[in-house]
Design a protein around this motif. Structure first.
Motif, mmCIF file in Angstrom:
data_model
loop_
_atom_site.group_PDB
_atom_site.id
_atom_site.type_symbol
_atom_site.label_atom_id
_atom_site.label_comp_id
_atom_site.label_asym_id
_atom_site.label_seq_id
_atom_site.Cartn_x
_atom_site.Cartn_y
_atom_site.Cartn_z
ATOM 1 N N CYS A 144 9.612 -7.402 4.722
ATOM 2 C CA CYS A 144 9.870 -6.652 3.479
ATOM 3 C C CYS A 144 10.943 -7.344 2.628
ATOM 4 N N CYS A 168 11.013 -0.001 -2.596
ATOM 5 C CA CYS A 168 9.760 -0.754 -2.547
ATOM 6 C C CYS A 168 9.349 -1.347 -3.899
ATOM 7 N N ILE A 169 9.017 -2.652 -3.888
ATOM 8 C CA ILE A 169 8.558 -3.293 -5.131
ATOM 9 C C ILE A 169 7.050 -3.559 -5.086
ATOM 10 N N CYS A 214 4.884 -5.119 -2.999
ATOM 11 C CA CYS A 214 4.370 -6.478 -2.822
ATOM 12 C C CYS A 214 3.192 -6.516 -1.853
ATOM 13 N N GLY A 215 3.094 -5.524 -0.992
ATOM 14 C CA GLY A 215 1.978 -5.468 -0.035
ATOM 15 C C GLY A 215 2.201 -6.276 1.235
ATOM 16 N N CYS A 273 4.008 -5.758 3.806
ATOM 17 C CA CYS A 273 4.009 -4.965 5.051
ATOM 18 C C CYS A 273 2.580 -4.643 5.490
ATOM 19 N N ILE A 322 4.302 1.148 4.400
ATOM 20 C CA ILE A 322 5.136 1.856 3.414
ATOM 21 C C ILE A 322 4.462 3.149 2.964
#
Ligand code: SF4
Length: 455
Positions: A360, A301-302, A304-305, A307, A330
């Motif tokens: 994602c 996960c990076i 990014c929001g 999801c 997430i």
């Protein structure tokens, strides 16, 4: 309280729910337009996923390489096994310099470690400098979204908050005025701060440098003005080489807000002469998540929001209903890994529609992992007696075609003839906000046979 109960609190204000839903859907649509403008977007996602898988498979080596290179650059590297150790390390650095005022740019890791209350309990003032974060800090609330921390607040609410805390004039929620007042307020805090804390979006193993992405330039402003810069990073934030930044920076901003790139992608490599730079690398449960084969990909996960913006449950239940640092799909995978019992309702806060996995940027199989957690939870966490009994009965009915047919017939009869108050009782969660569909006279099997006969 379970997620559904927390969501019910948010759901009381229907107008707010609708507005929250629409605001996030707007961001999701911006993401779609932006992603569709990039040729080979899917290849980029595949590449990012493969790079992250490589990092996780060789994490020990990359971490040591990063440490060695950062130290060569003159940066002090610290290791923290958990949140407590992280907070102690940060405090010890600040105490050494007798720091009383700190500016902090957005960092979900420091939220996860509850750094602010820890430092405040040691008489250190912490000012969150991201505008959204500052708003929720003034409101004494946690962020409700990892990229848009104050998305649950209307501009009129911010107006009132600023009047109370910053002494602004009533402005009917004028964003221009509110932003310019926030800028003045924060500028003063930047100038008076003795130290700056930032998060880390990407740490580059082969250079020892790191990148912080912001839209407001607040990380740069803090780090450049203060004599001490402390960067706090989760140990999964590594990428092998600087050239890989091109992959992640293109994906991150587009997935987060639909922008081609964040306004500031600031590269930090070494301290300025006469100043100090520290990096605190934090585990806090990540090694354990890495060891869970079914869930290790969640560490790709990076943040990014995307999801969250696409999730029908998140959009209509609000980030605070998750009672976790990282909300949304997430977060519902990460949080049970930290405390299974406390967060056992979260993997059920999903329709399993798979929209989260579709957007994602690093191709995490989010909905599949949510389903996997459900399987773990029903085995390991005691379930409510009512739920267990109902599922047991449903299991026997579904396993017996005659019984299934009989129950179907009786239910159709009941639904047609029983009084409304019985059908829409407390037990009928579906019926709380909706009418049940019209009841047919026959089931599919009967309808099909009749149709065949008449052909
Ligand atoms: S899981 Fe994927 S979509 Fe969700 S915040 Fe992380 S990177 Fe973004």
């Amino acid at each position: 309280m379970a997620h559904a109960d927390e969501a019910a609190v948010f759901n009381k204000d229907e107008a707010k729910v609708d507005w929250h839903d629409k605001a996030l859907w707007f961001v999701r649509q911006k993401r779609d337009k932006s992603a569709h403008n990039v040729k080979g977007w899917e290849n980029l996602r595949d590449l990012a996923s493969a790079i992250k898988a490589n990092v996780l498979s060789n994490l020990d080596g990359y971490l040591l390489q990063f440490e060695e290179n950062a130290q060569k650059n003159g940066v002090t590297v610290h290791w923290a096994a958990d949140a407590e150790e992280h907070n102690k390390i940060v405090h010890s650095i600040l105490a050494k310099h007798d720091v009383k005022k700190v500016v902090k740019s957005k960092s979900m890791l420091t939220e996860e470690c509850h750094l602010n209350p820890y430092l405040e309990s040691h008489d250190i003032e912490v000012i969150d400098t991201d505008l959204g974060e500052r708003i929720v800090q003034l409101a004494q609330e946690p962020p409700s979204h990892i990229v848009l921390p104050a998305i649950h607040k209307r501009k009129e609410e911010v107006d009132v908050l600023f009047q109370e805390h910053l002494g602004t004039k009533p402005c009917n929620g004028d964003p221009q005025y509110l932003t310019s007042e926030a800028r003045k307020h924060l500028r003063d805090k930047f100038l008076k701060a003795d130290a700056a804390i930032t998060g880390v979006n990407f740490a580059v193993a082969d250079t020892g440098g790191f990148v912080v992405c912001t839209n407001e330039g607040n990380a740069d402003m803090g780090a450049h003005l203060a004599k001490v810069h402390i960067a706090c990073m989760g140990m999964e934030k590594l990428i092998p080489q600087e050239k890989h930044l091109g992959v992640f920076l293109r994906l991150l901003a587009r997935s987060a807000t639909g922008q081609p790139i964040t306004t500031y992608s600031s590269h930090f490599n070494k301290p300025e002469p006469g100043k100090e730079m520290h990096i605190v690398i934090v585990d806090n449960g990540r090694t354990e998540q890495l060891s869970r084969e079914d869930f290790r990909a969640s560490l790709h996960c990076i943040r990014c929001g995307a999801c969250m913006n696409t999730c029908p449950i998140y959009r209509r239940s609000g980030g605070h209903s998750y009672k976790a640092t990282i909300p949304g799909p997430i977060g519902s995978i990460l949080s049970p890994g930290i405390d299974l019992k406390k967060h056992s309702s979260l993997p059920f806060a999903s329709t399993l529609c798979g929209s989260c996995s579709d957007v994602c940027p690093v191709k995490i199989n989010i909905h599949e992992q949510l389903y996997k957690w459900r399987q773990v939870i029903v085995k390991d966490v005691p379930q409510p007696v009512v739920k267990k009994t109902v599922l047991k009965i449903a299991g026997s009915v579904l396993a017996n075609s005659k019984m299934y047919s009989f129950v179907g017939k009786s239910s159709r009869f009941m639904l047609k003839h029983a009084p409304r108050f019985l059908i829409y009782s407390k037990l009928n969660a579906w019926g709380k906000a909706r009418d049940l569909p019209e009841v047919k006279n026959e089931n599919f099997d009967e309808w099909y046979k009749k149709r065949k006969k008449n052909e």
